[in-house]
Design an enzyme around this catalytic site. Structure first.
Site, mmCIF file in Angstrom:
data_model
loop_
_atom_site.group_PDB
_atom_site.id
_atom_site.type_symbol
_atom_site.label_atom_id
_atom_site.label_comp_id
_atom_site.label_asym_id
_atom_site.label_seq_id
_atom_site.Cartn_x
_atom_site.Cartn_y
_atom_site.Cartn_z
ATOM 1 N N ASP A 81 0.845 -1.196 0.000
ATOM 2 C CA ASP A 81 0.000 0.000 0.000
ATOM 3 C C ASP A 81 0.888 1.256 0.000
ATOM 4 O O ASP A 81 1.867 1.323 0.761
ATOM 5 C CB ASP A 81 -0.860 -0.038 1.275
ATOM 6 C CG ASP A 81 -1.952 1.011 1.290
ATOM 7 O OD1 ASP A 81 -2.431 1.392 0.210
ATOM 8 O OD2 ASP A 81 -2.339 1.440 2.402
ATOM 9 N N HIS A 180 -7.218 10.239 4.473
ATOM 10 C CA HIS A 180 -6.808 9.155 5.361
ATOM 11 C C HIS A 180 -7.083 9.504 6.819
ATOM 12 O O HIS A 180 -7.146 10.679 7.178
ATOM 13 C CB HIS A 180 -5.308 8.883 5.189
ATOM 14 C CG HIS A 180 -4.972 8.234 3.873
ATOM 15 N ND1 HIS A 180 -4.262 8.863 2.887
ATOM 16 C CD2 HIS A 180 -5.284 7.012 3.384
ATOM 17 C CE1 HIS A 180 -4.138 8.049 1.849
ATOM 18 N NE2 HIS A 180 -4.747 6.929 2.123
HETATM 19 P P1 13P Z 1 -8.663 5.012 6.137
HETATM 20 O O1 13P Z 1 -7.775 5.834 6.980
HETATM 21 O O2 13P Z 1 -9.935 5.723 5.796
HETATM 22 O O3 13P Z 1 -8.933 3.672 6.718
HETATM 23 O O4 13P Z 1 -7.912 4.771 4.725
HETATM 24 C C1 13P Z 1 -6.960 3.749 4.581
HETATM 25 C C2 13P Z 1 -6.248 3.795 3.287
HETATM 26 O O5 13P Z 1 -6.588 4.495 2.353
HETATM 27 C C3 13P Z 1 -5.059 2.923 3.161
HETATM 28 O O6 13P Z 1 -4.420 3.072 1.944
HETATM 29 O O1 G3H Z 2 -2.962 4.956 3.806
HETATM 30 C C1 G3H Z 2 -2.326 4.793 4.837
HETATM 31 C C2 G3H Z 2 -2.669 3.733 5.769
HETATM 32 O O2 G3H Z 2 -3.686 4.136 6.633
HETATM 33 C C3 G3H Z 2 -1.436 3.227 6.444
HETATM 34 O O3 G3H Z 2 -1.093 3.957 7.566
HETATM 35 O O4 G3H Z 2 1.349 4.382 7.200
HETATM 36 O O5 G3H Z 2 0.349 4.467 9.515
HETATM 37 O O6 G3H Z 2 0.618 2.288 8.327
HETATM 38 P P1 G3H Z 2 0.398 3.772 8.200
HETATM 39 ZN ZN ZN Z 3 -4.533 5.080 1.180
#
Ligand code: 13P
Ligand code: G3H
Ligand code: ZN
Length: 307
Positions: A81, A180
């Site tokens: 991700d 996010h």
């Molecule tokens: P949320 O913070 O809304 O759960 O989004 C997660 C996300 O987009 C991870 O890539």
């Molecule tokens: O899009 C981001 C996700 O919520 C991941 O969050 O970088 O704190 O693991 P993180």
């Molecule tokens: Zn994201």
């Protein structure tokens, strides 16, 4: 069984549903999401952010996810991700763990984003790995009141078409007003549905919605009741998620809702059982709450029964 993002999302696009991508950071979260996938007979995407890799290790998470996927009859995608660091994306592609990677070049100028994405797409496709790319800034709709401000930050539909054609990416993350984290809106949930419709007309690959957590009221209440300070947390409403799925979103990213479920489970258990020190007992209810939340999402996205 492990499969690619491309395979899972092609079916979702054809049959007009979305598949949930859930961020996992440890064994318990993997178990909780896989239990939901099995119970709902749903395909599932397990995502690791750069932060998750830093926390738990790529090989460690890869080993756990591969074991879980091998034991599952459902289609399981293991996805990187928001790979912003090109070196990390390359490492993920070469590692042999991932069946899908996201390169997030959204902060780059348009042409540089195309160039960097195309290079990684070529590299990933040689290994049979799918690539999600991003165009536009994932930022809250309330941050941009004017049409001009939205046009400057959200995904431009014509650019999206050009981007997809020039990069050959398998899925595109678009910016239509989600952000996010747990604080998405001060007012009611709102998204730029018209923009999504235009993008859908011009782009023929699966579209992805990031920042899609809903901050379910019942889970939030448990958090609040047991001392978590998230009074103003607010997510995308279920009705709006269903609407974007009906308009052509096929992958929905959820992290914050798993976090609040984990938090609620741990806080409530520790409060009610102050004599317990066994981490397996402490984390059990948190896992169960995550499973409940993920099952509700799968039903809402229409991917229950599709795996
Ligand atoms: P949320 O913070 O809304 O759960 O989004 C997660 C996300 O987009 C991870 O890539
Ligand atoms: O899009 C981001 C996700 O919520 C991941 O969050 O970088 O704190 O693991 P993180
Ligand atoms: Zn994201």
């Amino acid at each position: 069984m492990l499969t690619t993002l491309s395979v899972v999302l092609k079916k979702a696009k054809r049959d007009q549903y979305a598949v949930g991508a859930f961020n996992i950071n440890n064994l318990e979260m993997i178990q909780a999401v896989m239990t939901a996938s099995e119970a709902e007979k749903s395909p599932v995407i397990l995502s690791t952010s750069e932060g998750a890799i830093e926390y738990a290790g790529m090989d460690e998470l890869g080993t756990l996810v591969h074991l879980a996927a091998e034991r599952s009859k459902r289609p399981v995608v293991f996805h990187l991700d928001h790979g912003k660091d090109v070196k990390l994306v390359e490492r993920a592609i070469k590692s042999g763990w991932y069946t899908s990677v996201m390169f997030d070049g959204s902060s780059l100028p348009f042409k540089e984003n195309i160039k960097a994405t195309k290079r990684l797409v070529d590299m990933a496709h040689k290994k049979g790995i799918s690539v999600e790319a991003e165009l536009g800034a994932i930022a809250g709709i309330e941050d941009f009141v004017s049409v001009e401000a939205r046009d400057a930050h959200f995904t431009n539909p014509e650019q999206a078409a050009e981007f997809v054609e020039k990069t050959g990416c398998d899925a595109l993350a678009i910016a239509i007003g989600t952000s996010h984290g747990a604080y998405k809106f001060k007012e009611a949930s709102a998204l730029d549905f018209k923009r999504l419709q235009t993008i859908r007309k011009l782009v023929n690959i699966p579209l992805v919605l990031h920042g899609a957590s809903g901050i379910p009221a019942d889970v939030k209440k448990v958090c609040l009741d047991y001392g978590c300070k998230i009074e103003d947390a607010k997510g995308v409403s279920d009705a709006h998620i269903k609407k974007v799925v009906s308009l052509g979103i096929n992958k929905v990213n959820i992290d914050s809702d798993l976090r609040i479920a984990f938090d609620a489970g741990v806080r409530r258990f520790l409060h009610d059982n102050p004599e317990v020190i066994d981490p397996r007992k402490i984390l059990g209810p948190a896992k169960d709450l995550i499973t409940q939340v993920v099952r509700q999402k799968m039903k809402m996205l229409g991917c229950s029964g599709k795996g």
